[in-house]
Design an enzyme around this catalytic site. Structure first.
Site, PDB file in Angstrom:
ATOM      1  N   ASP A 245      99.830  29.330  87.504  1.00  0.00           N
ATOM      2  CA  ASP A 245     100.897  29.653  86.547  1.00  0.00           C
ATOM      3  C   ASP A 245     102.296  29.442  87.116  1.00  0.00           C
ATOM      4  O   ASP A 245     103.253  30.084  86.677  1.00  0.00           O
ATOM      5  CB  ASP A 245     100.762  31.106  86.052  1.00  0.00           C
ATOM      6  N   GLU A 246     102.441  28.539  88.077  1.00  0.00           N
ATOM      7  CA  GLU A 246     103.751  28.294  88.671  1.00  0.00           C
ATOM      8  C   GLU A 246     104.179  26.840  88.539  1.00  0.00           C
ATOM      9  O   GLU A 246     105.121  26.402  89.194  1.00  0.00           O
ATOM     10  CB  GLU A 246     103.751  28.712  90.143  1.00  0.00           C
TER      11      GLU A 246
END
Length: 300
Positions: A245-246
């Site tokens: 999720d980055e």
């Protein structure tokens, strides 16, 4: 592995209104005169520029990003010569990364989903209406639950269970994907994608999630948000990288909620935001409007 269809559908490769339309996307160290050189080269090949968007990270020692849409009669036949000229005249002396695409060739897309259907069905509906320039060639799921909902769209549905060692499932995924797709979309696919998969699949992967992360991680994020009195909920669409999720963010949106909203209200509002955010992100990617600059993006 099970599927509701044994063969991939043969679909048209062109989109109305895009014949002889090319998109040239470039990035390179910035310096004066690059835009002029590029437009001059296209003009020498007989191209008429329809639109041009450019951005530099810094006018001194920055990086130039540019997307040019042009019309060139007989593009398919003249493309090879144009590409050779771009490489020799611009790319090599300017240290330029570039990509030339034919707008009539739609992106081939695979959609991954689990049990939640709102993002998947929204994309399939938009695809059927021709709102997104893509061909959905398959849906892959770790559950059989959505097969009946996908069947009316005449798109193959592959059920690949994930249990224990995920490597076996990912091997089956790669067998389905390799050479068949240009983009993978995670439409609320509730499995972590491994770094090995990302390296081997060799195409971009776009994910959607609610914007409560990382404040409300794990199960029941909407209940946790309700318990904290959240006043804004939203969604984020981003490219998937090995860091969970980055990855670079493509699109985000939020809506206001209040203490009067139940957990169910929050979930319905969140689903609405997720649908819009994901569809815009996928549309922009399929239109070659998104360029990556490290861990950020330029969206033209």
């Amino acid at each position: 592995m099970q599927t509701s269809s044994s063969t991939l559908p043969a679909k048209a490769a062109t989109t109305n209104g895009t014949k002889d339309i090319g998109r040239l996307v470039v990035s390179c160290p910035d310096k004066p005169g690059i835009v002029a050189q590029l437009t001059q080269l296209l003009g020498e090949h007989g191209a008429n520029i329809i639109s041009l968007d450019q951005f530099t990270t810094d006018p001194e020692n920055g990086t130039l990003y540019q997307r040019t849409v042009f019309h060139l009669p007989g593009l398919a036949a003249r493309r090879e010569g144009l590409e050779a000229d771009i490489q020799a005249t611009l790319a090599e002396p300017l240290q330029m990364d570039w990509k030339l695409t034919d707008a009539s060739k739609r992106k081939r897309v695979a959609i991954f989903a689990s049990k939640t259907d709102h993002c998947l069905l929204d994309l399939l509906w938009r695809h059927r209406r021709g709102e997104i320039p893509m061909d959905v060639v398959m849906v892959i799921s770790n559950h059989p639950d959505l097969a009946d909902q996908v069947r009316p769209f005449d798109i193959p549905y592959f059920y690949v269970p994930v249990s224990g060692d995920k490597k076996d499932a990912e091997r089956k995924h790669l067998e389905l994907l390799n050479g068949n797709v240009d983009l993978v979309i995670l439409a609320r696919y509730m499995q972590i994608i491994s770094a090995d998969f990302l390296e081997e699949v060799q195409v971009p992967v776009i994910n959607i999630h609610h914007s409560f992360l990382p404040s409300f991680i794990g199960a029941g994020p909407y209940q946790k948000a309700k318990d904290r009195g959240v006043k804004l909920i939203g969604a984020t669409a981003h490219y998937v990288t090995k860091d969970l999720d980055e990855g670079p963010i493509i699109e985000q949106d939020v809506i206001r909620v209040s203490h009067r909203d139940s957990t169910g209200d929050l979930m319905r509002s969140g689903a609405d935001v997720e649908r819009g955010v994901l569809s815009r992100a996928v549309t922009w990617h399929c239109q070659d409007k998104v360029m990556r600059d490290g861990n950020t993006t330029i969206v033209f």
